[in-house]
Design a protein around this motif. Structure first.
Motif, mmCIF file in Angstrom:
data_model
loop_
_atom_site.group_PDB
_atom_site.id
_atom_site.type_symbol
_atom_site.label_atom_id
_atom_site.label_comp_id
_atom_site.label_asym_id
_atom_site.label_seq_id
_atom_site.Cartn_x
_atom_site.Cartn_y
_atom_site.Cartn_z
ATOM 1 N N HIS A 27 47.697 38.617 31.766
ATOM 2 C CA HIS A 27 48.498 39.279 30.833
ATOM 3 C C HIS A 27 47.643 39.192 29.321
ATOM 4 O O HIS A 27 47.837 40.019 28.444
ATOM 5 N N GLY A 28 46.843 38.151 29.158
ATOM 6 C CA GLY A 28 46.085 37.902 27.869
ATOM 7 C C GLY A 28 45.448 39.255 27.540
ATOM 8 O O GLY A 28 45.405 39.772 26.483
ATOM 9 N N LEU A 29 44.536 39.603 28.528
ATOM 10 C CA LEU A 29 43.737 40.820 28.563
ATOM 11 C C LEU A 29 44.553 42.189 28.501
ATOM 12 O O LEU A 29 44.196 42.827 27.525
ATOM 13 N N SER A 30 45.548 42.363 29.421
ATOM 14 C CA SER A 30 46.387 43.493 29.275
ATOM 15 C C SER A 30 47.124 43.570 27.929
ATOM 16 O O SER A 30 47.133 44.759 27.426
ATOM 17 N N ASP A 31 47.634 42.595 27.352
ATOM 18 C CA ASP A 31 48.553 42.658 26.250
ATOM 19 C C ASP A 31 47.342 42.947 25.025
ATOM 20 O O ASP A 31 47.731 43.541 24.160
ATOM 21 N N ARG A 37 44.715 48.548 21.305
ATOM 22 C CA ARG A 37 44.309 49.691 21.394
ATOM 23 C C ARG A 37 45.226 50.699 21.938
ATOM 24 O O ARG A 37 45.071 51.814 22.332
ATOM 25 N N GLY A 38 46.714 50.364 22.116
ATOM 26 C CA GLY A 38 47.688 51.125 22.803
ATOM 27 C C GLY A 38 47.308 51.622 24.329
ATOM 28 O O GLY A 38 47.718 52.908 24.614
ATOM 29 N N MET A 39 46.681 50.855 24.846
ATOM 30 C CA MET A 39 46.024 51.366 26.316
ATOM 31 C C MET A 39 46.532 50.423 27.427
ATOM 32 O O MET A 39 46.470 49.229 27.242
ATOM 33 N N ARG A 40 47.090 50.799 28.440
ATOM 34 C CA ARG A 40 47.297 50.341 29.719
ATOM 35 C C ARG A 40 46.225 50.107 30.717
ATOM 36 O O ARG A 40 45.699 51.131 31.025
ATOM 37 N N ILE A 41 45.683 49.028 30.867
ATOM 38 C CA ILE A 41 44.508 48.920 31.757
ATOM 39 C C ILE A 41 45.008 48.644 33.140
ATOM 40 O O ILE A 41 46.108 48.256 33.455
ATOM 41 N N GLN A 42 44.172 49.036 34.087
ATOM 42 C CA GLN A 42 44.334 49.085 35.569
ATOM 43 C C GLN A 42 43.179 48.403 36.244
ATOM 44 O O GLN A 42 42.062 48.650 35.680
ATOM 45 N N PRO A 47 33.665 49.867 31.935
ATOM 46 C CA PRO A 47 33.418 49.768 30.429
ATOM 47 C C PRO A 47 33.616 51.271 30.015
ATOM 48 O O PRO A 47 34.068 51.659 28.803
ATOM 49 N N GLU A 48 33.202 52.270 30.817
ATOM 50 C CA GLU A 48 33.268 53.712 30.296
ATOM 51 C C GLU A 48 34.751 54.079 29.995
ATOM 52 O O GLU A 48 35.127 54.934 29.405
ATOM 53 N N ASP A 49 35.674 53.658 30.968
ATOM 54 C CA ASP A 49 37.129 53.726 30.681
ATOM 55 C C ASP A 49 37.740 53.102 29.693
ATOM 56 O O ASP A 49 38.761 53.511 29.252
ATOM 57 N N LEU A 50 37.215 52.036 29.263
ATOM 58 C CA LEU A 50 37.887 51.171 28.401
ATOM 59 C C LEU A 50 37.445 51.257 26.961
ATOM 60 O O LEU A 50 38.139 51.004 26.145
ATOM 61 N N PHE A 51 36.262 51.898 26.739
ATOM 62 C CA PHE A 51 35.704 52.131 25.271
ATOM 63 C C PHE A 51 35.336 53.513 25.210
ATOM 64 O O PHE A 51 34.480 53.941 25.934
ATOM 65 N N ALA A 81 38.276 46.682 18.245
ATOM 66 C CA ALA A 81 39.024 47.038 17.274
ATOM 67 C C ALA A 81 38.849 46.324 15.829
ATOM 68 O O ALA A 81 38.959 46.912 14.818
ATOM 69 N N GLY A 82 37.843 45.467 16.001
ATOM 70 C CA GLY A 82 36.975 45.098 14.568
ATOM 71 C C GLY A 82 37.733 44.013 13.866
ATOM 72 O O GLY A 82 37.093 43.743 12.903
#
Length: 198
Positions: A27-31, A37-42, A47-51, A81-82
């Motif tokens: 949950h730490g990573l998905s949260d 980033r307003g992104m739901r990860i799966q 990395p190409e899908d995440l960034f 996100a910086g």
């Protein structure tokens, strides 16, 4: 184990060793991705899908390749996100001597980094004040040895600071005079709990 995995605020995940797609994540990573980033990860996301940035995609490929080549290592990473600095710990996942994944433990160290930077700035400010004040200032340890001496004291005693550090005031005082050596003795007695007047 899943409860522990999901209850920590740290980010924990694993990726496969070929495409670096997500195998597991807590949950730490998905949260983090959702809030920052307003992104739901799966599972399966690479990395190409995440960034969206080629620079960050390359950086993550480099991290994972380094783990495959060298094994466990730790790196600091300024998040996409910086606003956060993460300490990342990479480990290989192996079964029967075969690598089936790379695990990553990410801890947010932003506040610690800010505190370290504030401390460095404070120390630099102190050092600047300590060295530029016109009066002689010296700091003694409990044994009466110089721990630090400002430029005023070094100039007054005509010795470089490096020579005086670790010495006692007797090194620069004439015997029998009410001088720096006597002050050092008073300071030592004050350390030992005996009231002194300077």
């Amino acid at each position: 184990i899943n409860a522990i995995f999901d209850s920590t605020s740290a980010m924990i995940w694993s990726v496969d060793p070929t495409s670096f797609g997500l195998l597991t994540f807590n949950h730490g990573l998905s949260d983090y991705f959702l809030q920052r980033r307003g992104m739901r990860i799966q599972a399966g996301m690479r990395p190409e899908d995440l960034f969206p940035s080629a620079e960050f995609i390359q950086r993550w490929h480099d991290f994972y390749r380094q783990a495959l080549k060298e094994g466990s290592f730790v790196a600091e990473y300024v998040a996409y996100a910086g606003s956060n600095t993460l300490q990342l710990r990479f480990n290989l996942l192996q079964r029967d001597d075969k690598i089936f994944g790379i695990s990553v433990f990410g801890k947010d160290i932003t506040e610690r980094k800010r505190a370290d930077e504030a401390l460095r700035a404070s120390e630099a400010s102190y050092r600047g004040l300590f060295d530029t004040v016109g009066e002689a200032i010296y700091i003694l340890d409990r044994g009466g040895h110089f721990l630090d001496i400002n430029m005023g004291a070094a100039g007054m005693y005509a010795y470089p600071r490096e020579v005086l550090i670790g010495k006692t005031p007797e090194f620069v005082s004439a015997p029998g005079k009410n001088d720096l050596a006597e002050v050092a003795r008073l300071v030592q007695r004050a350390f030992e709990g005996e009231p002194q007047q300077f």
